[in-house]
Enzyme design. Sequence first.
Site, PDB file in Angstrom:
ATOM      1  N   SER A 121      67.163 109.146  74.541  1.00  0.00           N
ATOM      2  CA  SER A 121      65.868 109.770  74.816  1.00  0.00           C
ATOM      3  C   SER A 121      64.786 108.726  75.061  1.00  0.00           C
ATOM      4  O   SER A 121      64.433 107.952  74.172  1.00  0.00           O
ATOM      5  CB  SER A 121      65.459 110.666  73.642  1.00  0.00           C
ATOM      6  OG  SER A 121      64.187 111.216  73.890  1.00  0.00           O
ATOM      7  N   HIS A 147      67.690 110.793  78.975  1.00  0.00           N
ATOM      8  CA  HIS A 147      66.991 112.035  78.639  1.00  0.00           C
ATOM      9  C   HIS A 147      65.476 111.798  78.677  1.00  0.00           C
ATOM     10  O   HIS A 147      64.978 110.894  78.010  1.00  0.00           O
ATOM     11  CB  HIS A 147      67.422 112.475  77.234  1.00  0.00           C
ATOM     12  CG  HIS A 147      66.945 113.837  76.849  1.00  0.00           C
ATOM     13  ND1 HIS A 147      67.620 114.994  77.211  1.00  0.00           N
ATOM     14  CD2 HIS A 147      65.881 114.244  76.121  1.00  0.00           C
ATOM     15  CE1 HIS A 147      66.985 116.039  76.719  1.00  0.00           C
ATOM     16  NE2 HIS A 147      65.918 115.628  76.060  1.00  0.00           N
ATOM     17  N   ASP A 198      61.778 113.651  78.097  1.00  0.00           N
ATOM     18  CA  ASP A 198      61.076 114.805  77.527  1.00  0.00           C
ATOM     19  C   ASP A 198      59.674 114.927  78.118  1.00  0.00           C
ATOM     20  O   ASP A 198      58.819 114.069  77.887  1.00  0.00           O
ATOM     21  CB  ASP A 198      60.945 114.653  76.009  1.00  0.00           C
ATOM     22  CG  ASP A 198      62.269 114.860  75.301  1.00  0.00           C
ATOM     23  OD1 ASP A 198      62.935 115.871  75.570  1.00  0.00           O
ATOM     24  OD2 ASP A 198      62.644 114.009  74.472  1.00  0.00           O
ATOM     25  N   MET A 219      56.299 116.924  77.942  1.00  0.00           N
ATOM     26  CA  MET A 219      55.567 117.817  77.027  1.00  0.00           C
ATOM     27  C   MET A 219      54.147 118.023  77.522  1.00  0.00           C
ATOM     28  O   MET A 219      53.506 117.084  77.993  1.00  0.00           O
ATOM     29  CB  MET A 219      55.514 117.199  75.626  1.00  0.00           C
ATOM     30  CG  MET A 219      56.855 116.834  75.045  1.00  0.00           C
ATOM     31  SD  MET A 219      56.636 116.131  73.392  1.00  0.00           S
ATOM     32  CE  MET A 219      58.292 115.528  73.072  1.00  0.00           C
ATOM     33  N   HIS A 245      64.055 117.247  80.399  1.00  0.00           N
ATOM     34  CA  HIS A 245      63.824 118.383  79.496  1.00  0.00           C
ATOM     35  C   HIS A 245      62.345 118.760  79.559  1.00  0.00           C
ATOM     36  O   HIS A 245      61.489 118.017  79.077  1.00  0.00           O
ATOM     37  CB  HIS A 245      64.243 117.960  78.079  1.00  0.00           C
ATOM     38  CG  HIS A 245      64.004 118.987  77.035  1.00  0.00           C
ATOM     39  ND1 HIS A 245      64.038 118.684  75.693  1.00  0.00           N
ATOM     40  CD2 HIS A 245      63.716 120.315  77.106  1.00  0.00           C
ATOM     41  CE1 HIS A 245      63.792 119.779  74.993  1.00  0.00           C
ATOM     42  NE2 HIS A 245      63.583 120.777  75.833  1.00  0.00           N
ATOM     43  N   MET A 287      59.463 120.670  78.243  1.00  0.00           N
ATOM     44  CA  MET A 287      58.915 121.428  77.108  1.00  0.00           C
ATOM     45  C   MET A 287      57.504 121.851  77.490  1.00  0.00           C
ATOM     46  O   MET A 287      56.512 121.378  76.936  1.00  0.00           O
ATOM     47  CB  MET A 287      58.881 120.563  75.847  1.00  0.00           C
ATOM     48  CG  MET A 287      60.232 120.091  75.391  1.00  0.00           C
ATOM     49  SD  MET A 287      60.104 119.278  73.791  1.00  0.00           S
ATOM     50  CE  MET A 287      61.161 117.881  74.066  1.00  0.00           C
ATOM     51  N   MET A 346      68.001 122.681  70.254  1.00  0.00           N
ATOM     52  CA  MET A 346      67.089 121.801  69.518  1.00  0.00           C
ATOM     53  C   MET A 346      67.461 121.845  68.035  1.00  0.00           C
ATOM     54  O   MET A 346      67.504 122.916  67.430  1.00  0.00           O
ATOM     55  CB  MET A 346      65.637 122.238  69.712  1.00  0.00           C
ATOM     56  CG  MET A 346      65.101 122.057  71.113  1.00  0.00           C
ATOM     57  SD  MET A 346      65.179 120.345  71.717  1.00  0.00           S
ATOM     58  CE  MET A 346      64.129 119.500  70.509  1.00  0.00           C
ATOM     59  N   PHE A 402      57.913 116.331  68.488  1.00  0.00           N
ATOM     60  CA  PHE A 402      57.782 114.977  67.942  1.00  0.00           C
ATOM     61  C   PHE A 402      59.155 114.404  67.630  1.00  0.00           C
ATOM     62  O   PHE A 402      60.062 115.135  67.211  1.00  0.00           O
ATOM     63  CB  PHE A 402      56.947 114.988  66.653  1.00  0.00           C
ATOM     64  CG  PHE A 402      55.528 115.421  66.862  1.00  0.00           C
ATOM     65  CD1 PHE A 402      54.566 114.520  67.298  1.00  0.00           C
ATOM     66  CD2 PHE A 402      55.153 116.741  66.659  1.00  0.00           C
ATOM     67  CE1 PHE A 402      53.260 114.934  67.522  1.00  0.00           C
ATOM     68  CE2 PHE A 402      53.850 117.158  66.875  1.00  0.00           C
ATOM     69  CZ  PHE A 402      52.901 116.252  67.308  1.00  0.00           C
ATOM     70  N   GLY A 403      59.305 113.088  67.796  1.00  0.00           N
ATOM     71  CA  GLY A 403      60.535 112.411  67.438  1.00  0.00           C
ATOM     72  C   GLY A 403      60.585 112.120  65.954  1.00  0.00           C
ATOM     73  O   GLY A 403      59.597 112.247  65.230  1.00  0.00           O
ATOM     74  N   GLY A 404      61.785 111.727  65.486  1.00  0.00           N
ATOM     75  CA  GLY A 404      61.934 111.260  64.123  1.00  0.00           C
ATOM     76  C   GLY A 404      61.955 112.331  63.045  1.00  0.00           C
ATOM     77  O   GLY A 404      61.823 112.031  61.863  1.00  0.00           O
ATOM     78  N   ASP A 409      69.732 117.935  70.573  1.00  0.00           N
ATOM     79  CA  ASP A 409      68.651 116.949  70.523  1.00  0.00           C
ATOM     80  C   ASP A 409      67.866 117.129  69.228  1.00  0.00           C
ATOM     81  O   ASP A 409      67.388 118.221  68.938  1.00  0.00           O
ATOM     82  CB  ASP A 409      67.725 117.161  71.733  1.00  0.00           C
ATOM     83  CG  ASP A 409      66.588 116.141  71.796  1.00  0.00           C
ATOM     84  OD1 ASP A 409      66.571 115.202  70.975  1.00  0.00           O
ATOM     85  OD2 ASP A 409      65.728 116.295  72.682  1.00  0.00           O
ATOM     86  N   GLY A 465      67.329 114.453  65.483  1.00  0.00           N
ATOM     87  CA  GLY A 465      67.974 113.968  64.269  1.00  0.00           C
ATOM     88  C   GLY A 465      69.421 113.559  64.463  1.00  0.00           C
ATOM     89  O   GLY A 465      70.220 113.601  63.525  1.00  0.00           O
ATOM     90  N   GLY A 522      67.223 109.393  70.186  1.00  0.00           N
ATOM     91  CA  GLY A 522      66.083 108.552  70.537  1.00  0.00           C
ATOM     92  C   GLY A 522      65.949 107.345  69.636  1.00  0.00           C
ATOM     93  O   GLY A 522      66.445 106.258  69.936  1.00  0.00           O
ATOM     94  N   SER A 523      65.298 107.541  68.503  1.00  0.00           N
ATOM     95  CA  SER A 523      65.018 106.434  67.584  1.00  0.00           C
ATOM     96  C   SER A 523      66.290 105.733  67.130  1.00  0.00           C
ATOM     97  O   SER A 523      66.328 104.506  67.022  1.00  0.00           O
ATOM     98  CB  SER A 523      64.272 106.950  66.346  1.00  0.00           C
ATOM     99  OG  SER A 523      63.121 107.656  66.737  1.00  0.00           O
TER     100      SER A 523
END
Length: 216
Positions: free
Chosen positions: A8, A33, A35, A37, A66, A68, A137, A143-145, A175, A177, A197-198
């Site tokens: 991501s 990927h 995102d 938003m 994606h 959103m 999802m 938000f990430g993380g 997508d 965690g 992502g992270s």
Amino acid sequence: MATLVSPSLLAADFINLQKDVDMINRSEADWLHLDVMDGVFVPNISFGFPVIEAVAQVCEKPLDVHFMIVKPERYVAQAAKAGAMMMNVHYEACTHLNRTIHEIHEAGMKAGVTLNPSTPVSMLEDVIEDVDMVLLMSVNPGFGGQAFIENTIKKVKRLRSMIASSGSGALIEVDGGVQAETAPRLVEAGVDVLVSGSYIFKSRHPEETIRSLRML
């Protein structure tokens, strides 16, 4: 078949985006990927078409985009022109989902439909044969993380059963965690594509992290 991995971009270093895209190109990542938003459908704003177009020029991997956003059907032609391979829209954002799926295909892209954590997979029964991918999802989008929502495992199994009984060829993507502990369980439940992502971009050895996810 190896698990597909779609890192991501939201977790990349935006000051050094070329460096991170170069890493993706060198890596065994299958897709990238992105995102999008709008601050309306989700409580955050990310990036739009200028970034997608710039990344498309240097990224050698297909772009898994994606959206959103509210009324994503307004941007089908623009997404195709920008270089998206997959246009993923939210079930919750599309009043006429069947029409939007067909417009995405007519524009030459693959069509993905995303479900928020509280939306049951049964909502896709009447379009499952028309979509190329369903993105579940596993966190609330925006938000990430965030922490992984455990119910996602059961949801993947229900979706896998629906796809099998319908004869659909849709892939299942997850997508939110996705990391060392959750990824193997997701693949075991029936996931085809992992978005992370992270866990990838903050890794000391991101290319090795991508490889480890693909080998699940």
